[in-house]
Design an enzyme around this catalytic site. Structure first.
Site, PDB file in Angstrom:
ATOM      1  N   CYS A 115      13.044  -6.359 -45.790  1.00 21.82           N
ATOM      2  CA  CYS A 115      11.787  -5.871 -44.967  1.00 21.82           C
ATOM      3  C   CYS A 115      10.705  -6.970 -44.965  1.00 21.82           C
ATOM      4  O   CYS A 115      10.135  -7.308 -46.127  1.00 21.82           O
ATOM      5  CB  CYS A 115      11.308  -4.344 -45.826  1.00 21.82           C
ATOM      6  SG  CYS A 115       9.843  -3.873 -44.893  1.00 21.82           S
ATOM      7  N   CYS A 118       7.399  -5.451 -46.466  1.00 19.44           N
ATOM      8  CA  CYS A 118       7.496  -5.069 -47.815  1.00 19.44           C
ATOM      9  C   CYS A 118       7.115  -6.829 -48.338  1.00 19.44           C
ATOM     10  O   CYS A 118       6.258  -6.852 -49.457  1.00 19.44           O
ATOM     11  CB  CYS A 118       8.780  -4.758 -48.272  1.00 19.44           C
ATOM     12  SG  CYS A 118       9.442  -3.292 -47.687  1.00 19.44           S
TER      13      CYS A 118
END
Length: 267
Positions: A115, A118
């Site tokens: 991600c 993230c």
């Protein structure tokens, strides 16, 4: 740490020279014999190679190239972790960590190694964890615990859940670098010192039952807070029953005293 090496050798000007290998039978065993064809003249015996002298042409050149590449594969989600940041590896570990946190604020960080959001947010989360040492940050790898995350209805990353003492989950949301203020506001609101009556609640009972149904935790295991609540309820019920018994005893004893007094007056 990964180390890779490459080595290459290039020789020009010897296109007239070729090598070939052949096998001959000797003592019932295959023995490789190297045959050489040099300038059109075959050399069948490998012993002749000892006295072979090759005169290099004028345009003979050798180019050797070697390179060594040393690289260290660092996992971004393991960088700059603070002492109050803990990696979770199972659903039971998440339940126990929430329960053992007591009245401290717990932030559950759901992330994925692939991600981009993230990864970009990770340094700021580490910085906020350092600024809030009393809070506990639990990191959950979505790829490692995908079944558990589905059971907790986590479908967007990065995603955060805040828990506090007997209140249980106080808020949950997804945020990025652009909306990091949402995260800071939640820390300021729920990270303040307070007094929470009762044990830490952690996950909802319905969530724990669902995790047990999908096999993420043992079906026999129940939230410790629920067990303690049941013990407290049993103690309360017993005290109520005892109070009822004592009231009945006092009432009956009072009736007996009145009967004895009336009997004495008659005499």
């Amino acid at each position: 740490m990964a180390i890779s090496s490459k080595c290459g050798l290039y020789i020009s000007g010897v296109n007239e020279m070729s090598l070939r290998s052949k096998f001959t039978e000797s003592n019932s065993r295959a023995f490789p014999v190297l045959g050489v064809v040099f300038w059109g003249k075959p050399i069948s015996d490998h012993k002749g190679l000892k006295n072979l002298r090759v005169k290099a042409p004028r345009n003979f050149s050798v180019h050797a190239q070697a390179s060594i590449c040393v690289s260290k594969a660092m996992k971004w989600w393991e960088k700059t972790l603070k002492p109050n940041m803990v990696e979770i590896h199972s659903a039971q570990e998440l339940i126990d960590s929430l329960h053992n946190a007591g009245d401290r604020l717990v932030v559950v960080d759901f992330y994925s190694p692939g991600c981009g959001g993230c990864r970009a947010l990770h340094p700021k989360i580490c910085q906020l964890a350092e600024q809030n040492p009393d809070a506990i940050f639990l990191k959950v790898n979505y790829e490692e615990l995908k079944s558990m995350c589905h059971g907790l209805h986590i479908h967007v990353l990065p995603f955060f859940r805040f828990y506090r003492g007997a209140e249980g989950r106080v808020c949950s949301f997804s945020c990025t670098n652009a909306t990091i203020k949402k995260f800071k506001d939640a820390l300021a609101k729920y990270g303040a010192e307070g007094c929470s009556l009762g044990p830490a609640k952690g996950l909802d009972e319905s969530e724990i039952l669902h995790l047990a149904e999908i096999g993420e935790i043992s079906a026999r295991s129940s939230p410790p807070s629920t067990q303690e609540e049941r013990v407290e309820e049993d103690l309360v019920m017993k005290s109520v029953d005892l109070s009822g018994v004592w009231s009945n005893v006092i009432h009956n004893h009072g009736i007996e005293l009145e009967e004895e007094e009336s009997a004495l007056l008659k005499v």
